[in-house]
Structures are given as C-alpha cells and as structure tokens.
Motif scaffolding. Structure first.
Motif, PDB file in Angstrom:
ATOM      1  N   TYR A  16      84.236  14.304 -26.365  1.00 38.69           N
ATOM      2  CA  TYR A  16      83.014  14.796 -27.005  1.00 38.69           C
ATOM      3  C   TYR A  16      81.841  14.890 -26.041  1.00 38.69           C
ATOM      4  O   TYR A  16      80.698  15.063 -26.461  1.00 38.69           O
ATOM      5  CB  TYR A  16      82.642  13.892 -28.188  1.00 38.69           C
ATOM      6  N   GLY A  18      79.424  16.658 -23.221  1.00 33.65           N
ATOM      7  CA  GLY A  18      78.980  18.039 -23.063  1.00 33.65           C
ATOM      8  C   GLY A  18      78.190  18.519 -24.260  1.00 33.65           C
ATOM      9  O   GLY A  18      77.878  17.760 -25.182  1.00 33.65           O
ATOM     10  N   ASP A  19      77.864  19.795 -24.245  1.00 36.63           N
ATOM     11  CA  ASP A  19      76.976  20.367 -25.259  1.00 36.63           C
ATOM     12  C   ASP A  19      77.691  21.256 -26.271  1.00 36.63           C
ATOM     13  O   ASP A  19      77.126  21.565 -27.319  1.00 36.63           O
ATOM     14  CB  ASP A  19      75.870  21.188 -24.583  1.00 36.63           C
ATOM     15  N   ASP A  20      78.880  21.717 -25.965  1.00 37.77           N
ATOM     16  CA  ASP A  20      79.554  22.671 -26.846  1.00 37.77           C
ATOM     17  C   ASP A  20      80.177  21.965 -28.041  1.00 37.77           C
ATOM     18  O   ASP A  20      80.757  20.874 -27.916  1.00 37.77           O
ATOM     19  CB  ASP A  20      80.654  23.419 -26.084  1.00 37.77           C
ATOM     20  N   ARG A  21      80.066  22.595 -29.218  1.00 35.08           N
ATOM     21  CA  ARG A  21      80.722  22.080 -30.416  1.00 35.08           C
ATOM     22  C   ARG A  21      82.226  22.132 -30.231  1.00 35.08           C
ATOM     23  O   ARG A  21      82.772  23.102 -29.699  1.00 35.08           O
ATOM     24  CB  ARG A  21      80.304  22.909 -31.637  1.00 35.08           C
ATOM     25  N   ILE A  22      82.910  21.085 -30.691  1.00 35.17           N
ATOM     26  CA  ILE A  22      84.364  21.026 -30.581  1.00 35.17           C
ATOM     27  C   ILE A  22      85.031  21.664 -31.798  1.00 35.17           C
ATOM     28  O   ILE A  22      85.927  22.493 -31.681  1.00 35.17           O
ATOM     29  CB  ILE A  22      84.842  19.567 -30.431  1.00 35.17           C
ATOM     30  N   GLU A  50      82.478  15.107 -35.461  1.00 38.93           N
ATOM     31  CA  GLU A  50      81.133  15.690 -35.451  1.00 38.93           C
ATOM     32  C   GLU A  50      80.461  15.685 -36.822  1.00 38.93           C
ATOM     33  O   GLU A  50      79.367  16.213 -36.972  1.00 38.93           O
ATOM     34  CB  GLU A  50      81.197  17.108 -34.890  1.00 38.93           C
ATOM     35  N   ARG A  76      76.528  13.338 -32.121  1.00 41.59           N
ATOM     36  CA  ARG A  76      76.621  14.717 -32.612  1.00 41.59           C
ATOM     37  C   ARG A  76      76.538  14.756 -34.146  1.00 41.59           C
ATOM     38  O   ARG A  76      75.875  15.612 -34.731  1.00 41.59           O
ATOM     39  CB  ARG A  76      77.947  15.344 -32.158  1.00 41.59           C
TER      40      ARG A  76
END
Length: 218
Positions: A16, A18-22, A50, A76
């Motif tokens: 998890y 970083g900035d990008d949604r998983i 998330e 998040r």
C-alpha cells in the motif's frame, strides 16, 4: 505463492505504499448483496484495505470497526472515510490478526478475501472471527474459489479451499449456528489490463443462534 515467514505488516505496508489507489473503491459485491437488507448495528471489517466496505457500511448506518495489518492501508481508509463524511462512524485499528484480535462482539463480522502471501494464521483468525459474532449476528466469509484467468502460474497451481473446507476449519458447534449459505457464487470482474472474466467465489454466511452466545467449539 506463499511466503509464510515474511512479516505481514512489512509486506502489506509495501503493497500500500505510494499514491496510486490499489482497489476499485467499490464495496465487495457479496457483502453489499447480503448486508443491504440488514438493520444496521455494529460491524467488524477484517482486512479493511483502503476502506471501501467499511465506508459502504457506515453510509448504511452501521458503526464499524475496520482492521488491517498495514498502517498505510489504514491511512488510506481514514482519508477516504473523511472524504465521504463517515469518519465519525468508523473506528480504525491496526492488528496483525495472527497475533492480536479486536475486542468486542458484533452484529456482523465480515472477512472478504482474507488471503495473504505473507504470514497469516488463517484458520485461527477465522475462528476468532466467529467468536466475535454476537448472539443473533452474522459471520460472512468470502474467499477466492479459483484463480482468475489473468493470474500467474503459481496462482493456478494453488489449492483454493472449497466452502465446505473453510466451514470445517471453523470447528463450530453447529447447534449454536444457523447455516444460511455455504457454496460458490459467480461475479463479473475486470483484470489489470482491462480484460473481463466471470470469477468463482466461496460464500459462507452463518448466523449465531439467539441463545448461541458461546465461543466456537475447540
């Protein structure tokens, strides 16, 4: 496919990072179908990621305890709950469920795709999940029934337990539980490169009987 000795928090914090949604941000479909008609109460969301399931439940009026091993995932989830204006209805706790488990009893305990390539004492965790269900409450476990077509060779070689195997692993006193649904279900899904497929899931839905407020049988 598994790395049983790898630290779970390290693995999932890296996952998890970083900035990008998983994930998609949408509630898991089986949870939505089952919980849509329930009167809201107290819910426990195990492996909240998330936060999509916890947020959906909170929007339906539930008070939710959302748990994950990853501090990054919880950050998040909190941010998403704040954005959706349901943060007061969700309490977040970090637990490595193999070592610690949230306190309390709940009207709904949800374990959606609680798989891990890092250390996870899964049978023990699911037994504790059953113990956390209040009298008259529901336990919902949803698992992968098979690997998606876009998964790698190792995933396709992995043994995915059938719903009846998962149920047997709970070691419940069945006189104190009502079996509502134990079997497979299909859903449409989109893969990482936009490919579509129909996936098979296991769905285990049990209700603790009103006089069944006793821990799972050992």
């Amino acid at each position: 496919m598994s790395e049983p000795q790898r630290d779970a928090q390290e693995f999932w914090d890296e996952f998890y990072d970083g900035d990008d949604r998983i994930w998609s941000g949408w509630v898991n479909v089986h949870l939505a179908l089952i919980a849509a008609g329930l009167a809201p109460g107290r819910a426990l969301d195990l492996g909240c990621g998330e936060g999509a399931d916890a947020i959906w439940l909170a929007e339906k009026g539930w008070q939710v305890l959302a748990v994950d091993v990853s501090a990054n995932a919880l950050d998040r989830a909190r941010a998403a709950a704040r954005q959706r204006e349901v943060l007061p209805h969700i309490h977040f706790e970090r637990h490595d469920l193999s070592d610690s488990f949230p306190a309390g009893r709940f009207d709904l305990v949800s374990a959606q795709f609680l798989h891990s390539p890092a250390r996870l004492e899964r049978d023990t965790v699911l037994r504790r999940a059953a113990e956390a269900v209040a009298a008259g409450g529901l336990l919902l476990i949803v698992d992968h029934g098979a690997a998606p077509p876009w998964a790698g060779e190792q995933a396709h070689a992995h043994h995915f337990a059938a719903a009846e195997e998962v149920l047997a692993g709970l070691r419940l006193d069945h006189a104190r539980w009502e079996r509502l649904r134990v079997g497979t279900a299909e859903r449409d899904a989109v893969g990482p490169d936009g490919q579509t497929a129909t996936l098979t899931d296991n769905v285990i839905l049990l209700r603790r009987t009103p006089n069944g407020d006793v821990q799972a049988a050992s």
